[in-house]
Design a protein around this motif. Structure first.
Motif, PDB file in Angstrom:
ATOM      1  N   ASP A  20       0.873  -1.170   0.000  1.00 19.20           N
ATOM      2  CA  ASP A  20       0.000   0.000   0.000  1.00 19.20           C
ATOM      3  C   ASP A  20       0.917   1.228   0.000  1.00 19.20           C
ATOM      4  O   ASP A  20       1.617   1.493   0.978  1.00 19.20           O
ATOM      5  CB  ASP A  20      -0.875  -0.037   1.256  1.00 19.20           C
ATOM      6  CG  ASP A  20      -1.823   1.151   1.327  1.00 19.20           C
ATOM      7  OD1 ASP A  20      -1.397   2.280   0.973  1.00 19.20           O
ATOM      8  OD2 ASP A  20      -2.978   0.953   1.738  1.00 19.20           O
ATOM      9  N   LYS A  21       0.919   1.950  -1.099  1.00 18.08           N
ATOM     10  CA  LYS A  21       1.902   3.038  -1.232  1.00 18.08           C
ATOM     11  C   LYS A  21       1.713   4.148  -0.204  1.00 18.08           C
ATOM     12  O   LYS A  21       2.696   4.772   0.217  1.00 18.08           O
ATOM     13  CB  LYS A  21       1.865   3.615  -2.650  1.00 18.08           C
ATOM     14  CG  LYS A  21       2.513   2.698  -3.672  1.00 18.08           C
ATOM     15  CD  LYS A  21       2.784   3.441  -4.967  1.00 18.08           C
ATOM     16  CE  LYS A  21       3.543   2.531  -5.932  1.00 18.08           C
ATOM     17  NZ  LYS A  21       3.867   3.225  -7.194  1.00 18.08           N
ATOM     18  N   ASP A  22       0.476   4.388   0.195  1.00 16.15           N
ATOM     19  CA  ASP A  22       0.252   5.409   1.220  1.00 16.15           C
ATOM     20  C   ASP A  22       0.884   4.995   2.545  1.00 16.15           C
ATOM     21  O   ASP A  22       1.549   5.778   3.215  1.00 16.15           O
ATOM     22  CB  ASP A  22      -1.256   5.642   1.422  1.00 16.15           C
ATOM     23  CG  ASP A  22      -1.851   6.410   0.252  1.00 16.15           C
ATOM     24  OD1 ASP A  22      -1.079   7.135  -0.429  1.00 16.15           O
ATOM     25  OD2 ASP A  22      -3.066   6.272   0.008  1.00 16.15           O
ATOM     26  N   GLU A  23       0.642   3.750   2.906  1.00 17.45           N
ATOM     27  CA  GLU A  23       1.209   3.227   4.150  1.00 17.45           C
ATOM     28  C   GLU A  23       2.736   3.206   4.096  1.00 17.45           C
ATOM     29  O   GLU A  23       3.416   3.325   5.118  1.00 17.45           O
ATOM     30  CB  GLU A  23       0.714   1.786   4.396  1.00 17.45           C
ATOM     31  CG  GLU A  23      -0.773   1.649   4.614  1.00 17.45           C
ATOM     32  CD  GLU A  23      -1.105   1.601   6.103  1.00 17.45           C
ATOM     33  OE1 GLU A  23      -0.263   2.013   6.925  1.00 17.45           O
ATOM     34  OE2 GLU A  23      -2.214   1.129   6.430  1.00 17.45           O
ATOM     35  N   PHE A  24       3.279   3.015   2.896  1.00 21.00           N
ATOM     36  CA  PHE A  24       4.722   2.839   2.739  1.00 21.00           C
ATOM     37  C   PHE A  24       5.468   4.173   2.719  1.00 21.00           C
ATOM     38  O   PHE A  24       6.689   4.204   2.884  1.00 21.00           O
ATOM     39  CB  PHE A  24       5.006   2.067   1.449  1.00 21.00           C
ATOM     40  CG  PHE A  24       6.319   1.316   1.442  1.00 21.00           C
ATOM     41  CD1 PHE A  24       6.523   0.214   2.262  1.00 21.00           C
ATOM     42  CD2 PHE A  24       7.359   1.696   0.601  1.00 21.00           C
ATOM     43  CE1 PHE A  24       7.729  -0.486   2.256  1.00 21.00           C
ATOM     44  CE2 PHE A  24       8.566   1.006   0.589  1.00 21.00           C
ATOM     45  CZ  PHE A  24       8.749  -0.089   1.410  1.00 21.00           C
ATOM     46  N   LYS A  25       4.725   5.239   2.512  1.00 12.61           N
ATOM     47  CA  LYS A  25       5.323   6.570   2.367  1.00 12.61           C
ATOM     48  C   LYS A  25       6.307   6.921   3.500  1.00 12.61           C
ATOM     49  O   LYS A  25       7.417   7.398   3.258  1.00 12.61           O
ATOM     50  CB  LYS A  25       4.186   7.599   2.315  1.00 12.61           C
ATOM     51  CG  LYS A  25       4.618   9.003   1.956  1.00 12.61           C
ATOM     52  CD  LYS A  25       4.816   9.157   0.463  1.00 12.61           C
ATOM     53  CE  LYS A  25       5.399  10.510   0.156  1.00 12.61           C
ATOM     54  NZ  LYS A  25       4.611  11.283  -0.785  1.00 12.61           N
TER      55      LYS A  25
END
Lengths: 356, 356
Positions: free
Chosen positions: B161-166
């Motif tokens: 999840d790119k948001d979580e990974f930010k």
């Protein structure tokens, strides 16, 4: 340019077809025994290769006539095995001048390097010779964990005198030293007894490295192998390797070309004739000061009045690529290495040299 | 057996043709765009490859839409790049369960290893899910030099999840940590925005690893690549490599299959349909306790009443090879991974499962 064979920078990428006298590949080209079986490689592509490469090792065992498949370690080109064998040594003796990768690899692994230089002598009235300094090697082995030696050596094509080497073998065997023998060109000598494979089962200090690259004319296939009866050494090298390091085409090539007796026969016929022809003609080129004795398909020469940079340029103007040998340790800008190819190419090449 | 795909030991070498549900290769087979151009590879075989692989890098640049060929480092399979990227780290965080080579490589290089375990959740009433523990990863990054993360992860097929990974990206970028993202299966998700390639120019902490192996169905060709805008990292990896590590066939494959729009389209159509079909059917097999959500061409399942060894045996009796997943860190003997193939094979496979 640290290697020969870069026909790209000044050739292909500019749309120019160069006659490549810089790399030492069998001019008979890819064996048909490979091409005729290429479909089996294509069919295998969708699968991972056998992680144990059992059929490949069986073919190597048959070809080299050793007693066990367990003696083999396979590489993505001889380059991989050379690199990993060198990585086993903390202190290494390199016989020079020789393939520049030995030194690059040794430095990469942080090895302490000692050098043993070839010694020059007159072979006969018209031929010079670089040969191994066996005494120097034996003396220096005290200070290292092992040695790497080109056999035949590159760039000059010398081979080891087995009688002279006996003491070195014995010393290494009794003192836990490793001898890495790079036999990438050995088949070109035409005499299977020249190889150290016949000693590999007796001497655990030996690891011999070979490839399909030169003799079977397939540098693009990327396949090399090491042979040693030293199980621990073989295991340590394998532990440093990645799985599936041999591609499906190389697998099929090994299983076919090594038993291609016709190709092997024709190659030996060709090199016997052309080596003599080339050496004879090179001696007559006015700017060639020395021609060195060779046992294989390349000749080291020393020039006079023209250095290797200038000669490279003059050849390139005429669409021929040669190997400047100035970056071999111990040689200078007056050294060049020429390939030996088929008669038609050799004549064209010699005419170009004569015209300079 | 530490990997899938060994159709040799119990299959080919005994003369038995196995249906391979253990390795995750695109069932559409080798792209014709490669086969139709194989002659150019054969013609190139007698030459050393371009030591700079300029045409290959150009094709990769076009395919991935990054701004420079200098971002690429090429490998004899993704395995080589994974191994060398890991070798850059003294302390590494591995997200597990994942491809067993991460841990093998890390141990080989003497890395200190930390683990971050996937966390399990219910995705919906009938589907389970293993997902990344982003908080745990961020916490543990303090104690390491970098992380390797499968994306999609193997054996379960989760994506990040790119948001979580930010936060993780920002933390690594600001603190000199390296993020190795293994995207060997990424194209199967069907959404190019899933890839971290779009972040690679912005974040120098990233190195993304890909291959032709899975999506283009060529494990036998041995080609993988790393992408990073971190010039120093790319240079350090290259320094550990041997010259000419990519074979002539892989060179030609890269230049042709990556622009094979028809093959790519057909693959995405196939996986969209078959993934749904397989998941739906697997849920109905009585000894399958949990089916895990996947974004790609393999499915992790937990069994009940039968362990993976017994299931492996039962399948093998019926000439089907499956992947026991008990040797993935964090999983046990009740886990298996199945490939997703073409409809005909899937039906045969599901019928076999139903018959057990």
């Amino acid at each position: 340019m640290i290697h020969g064979g870069d026909v790209y920078t000044d050739g292909i990428l500019k749309g120019i077809e160069l006659l490549d006298y810089s790399s030492n590949i069998n001019p008979l080209g890819i064996p048909y025994s490979f091409i005729n079986n290429i479909n089996s490689a294509i069919n295998n592509l969708v699968r991972y290769p056998d992680i144990e490469y059992r059929k490949v090792k069986y073919s190597l065992k048959e070809y080299t006539n050793v007693s066990s498949e367990e003696f083999f370690v396979l590489g993505n080109g001889a380059a991989e095995i050379i690199d990993l064998a060198i990585s086993m040594l903390k202190r290494i003796l390199i016989v020079v001048p020789s393939f520049v990768e030995y030194e690059i690899n040794a430095k990469k692994w942080g090895c302490k390097i000692e050098y043993s230089h070839l010694i020059e002598r007159n072979y006969d009235k018209t031929l010079h010779d670089f040969t191994y300094d066996y005494k120097d090697i034996l003396n220096k082995l005290k200070y290292v964990d092992g040695i790497i030696i080109g056999h035949p050596n590159n760039p000059n094509g010398s081979i080891i005198d087995k009688d002279e080497f006996k003491n070195i073998l014995m010393y290494c065997e009794n003192n836990g030293k490793i001898i890495i023998v790079d036999e990438a060109f050995i088949e070109f000598t035409g005499n299977i007894d020249d190889s150290f494979i016949s000693e590999v089962e007796k001497y655990k200090c030996l690891i011999i490295i070979r490839a399909l690259t030169k003799f079977f004319s397939m540098p693009g296939i990327r396949f090399g192998y090491g042979i040693s009866s030293n199980k621990k050494l073989v295991e340590l090298i394998k532990m440093r390797q990645n799985p599936w390091n041999i591609n499906a085409f190389a697998e099929v090539a090994v299983q076919n070309v090594l038993k291609d007796k016709e190709y092997i026969h024709n190659t030996l016929e060709w090199i016997r004739e052309e080596k003599e022809f080339m050496i004879d003609k090179l001696k007559r080129i006015y700017f060639i000061n020395k021609v060195y004795r060779t046992n294989v398909n390349y000749v080291l020469c020393e020039t006079k009045n023209i250095d290797c940079y200038k000669l490279y340029e003059e050849c390139l103007k005429r669409n021929i690529l040669i190997r400047m040998a100035d970056n071999y340790r111990g040689l200078d800008k007056y050294y060049v290495r020429f390939a030996i190819k088929d008669r038609e190419s050799n004549v064209r090449f010699l005419n170009v040299l004569s015209s300079i």
